[in-house]
Enzyme design. Structure first.
Site, short mmCIF file in Angstrom:
data_model
loop_
_atom_site.label_atom_id
_atom_site.label_comp_id
_atom_site.label_asym_id
_atom_site.label_seq_id
_atom_site.Cartn_x
_atom_site.Cartn_y
_atom_site.Cartn_z
N ILE A 92 39.67 25.30 47.61
CA ILE A 92 39.51 25.89 48.94
C ILE A 92 38.70 27.18 48.80
O ILE A 92 38.62 27.76 47.73
CB ILE A 92 40.86 26.18 49.63
CG1 ILE A 92 41.74 27.08 48.74
CG2 ILE A 92 41.57 24.90 49.99
CD1 ILE A 92 43.01 27.53 49.42
N TYR A 153 37.71 33.46 46.01
CA TYR A 153 37.03 32.24 45.56
C TYR A 153 36.31 32.50 44.23
O TYR A 153 36.46 31.73 43.28
CB TYR A 153 36.02 31.82 46.64
CG TYR A 153 35.37 30.48 46.38
CD1 TYR A 153 36.12 29.31 46.36
CD2 TYR A 153 33.99 30.39 46.18
CE1 TYR A 153 35.52 28.08 46.13
CE2 TYR A 153 33.38 29.17 45.95
CZ TYR A 153 34.15 28.02 45.93
OH TYR A 153 33.56 26.80 45.69
#
Length: 272
Positions: A92, A153
């Site tokens: 994700i 991320y």
């Protein structure tokens, strides 16, 4: 490399690159084991693979849960007797400044992107060592250089790279192949599901998806890299340029990344 009869485990297989990988390996005669959270999409994908004459098994898998990852690996071994290739693809993203992002968002990114790789690799490793097979981590350009607005991320992809590169070194004498795949911006649902500062899904993409590399092309390049037992695969000009500029002019790369990401519609950098 002939993949016929090889057993391939793919996480995040219900969409995007994961789904494209599963379909392509199925076409090539591999035994495909797919994991994702969406049972309906897993069943639909399994039917498509079976319709082409390949064998498939599926397991509902949230990679942030250790037991789910253990069960996915058990499904592969119980169905096909071993594992030849593990592709840690589930992931994700996020889109928020570090100043404002909730710590829980960063924890969620690490749970899925990093710990999901840890769990699946840990339980699959003995079987892949035995087969002298491949472990693949699907990373990103954000795992090569920090991407503004994507702190969690980038951090999770850097962590994945550190884990897998060390695993490669530890297994130098055992014939284990480890590859880090770094797609550029790829047309998939990852940006629609990206988490915002409070953890809610973004719901829309700030980029022109139709101008990006397709998931099918990314899957093709990953499979080609596995066949050649490459250490890494950087798939587009942006990724290759990032590696080169980082080596010789990292401060310039900082500015380039900032300017590029600041141009996104509603960029979190615009609030600075």
């Amino acid at each position: 490399m002939n993949f016929k009869g090889k057993t391939v485990v793919i996480t995040g297989a219900s969409s995007g690159i994961g789904m494209a990988l599963a379909l392509e390996f199925g076409k090539r005669g591999a035994n495909v084991v797919i994991g994702a959270r969406n049972i309906g999409k897993l069943k639909e994908l399994a039917t498509k693979i079976e319709s082409k004459g390949s064998r498939v098994a599926w397991c509902e898998t949230d990679v942030a849960r250790e037991d789910d990852c253990r069960r996915l690996i058990k499904t592969a071994v119980g169905t096909f007797g071993g594992i030849d290739i593990l592709i840690c693809n589930a992931g994700i993203s996020m889109r928020a400044l570090y100043d404002t992002v909730d710590i829980a968002v960063l924890q969620r990114l690490m749970d899925v992107n990093f710990w999901g790789t840890v769990y699946c690799t840990k339980y699959a490793l003995p079987y892949i060592q035995h087969s002298r097979g491949s472990i693949v981590g699907v990373s990103s350009v954000a795992g090569i250089h920090g991407l503004p607005g994507r702190t969690g991320y980038s951090a999770s992809k850097y962590a994945m790279t550190g884990l897998l590169e060390t695993l490669r070194i530890e297994n130098l004498r055992r014939g284990l192949h480890v590859m880090i795949a770094c797609p550029g911006f790829t047309a998939s649902n990852v940006r629609f599901a990206a988490l915002t500062a409070d953890g809610s899904p973004q719901g829309e993409t700030p980029r022109a998806e139709d101008k990006m590399m397709t998931a099918e092309e990314a899957a093709h390049r990953i499979i080609k890299g596995i066949a050649r037992r490459k250490r890494s695969v950087t798939m587009d000009f942006q990724g290759r340029a990032t590696r080169l500029i980082k080596k010789f002019a990292p401060a310039l790369l900082d500015r380039m990344f900032y300017n590029h990401m600041a141009k996104e519609p509603d960029s979190p950098l615009g609030s600075q």
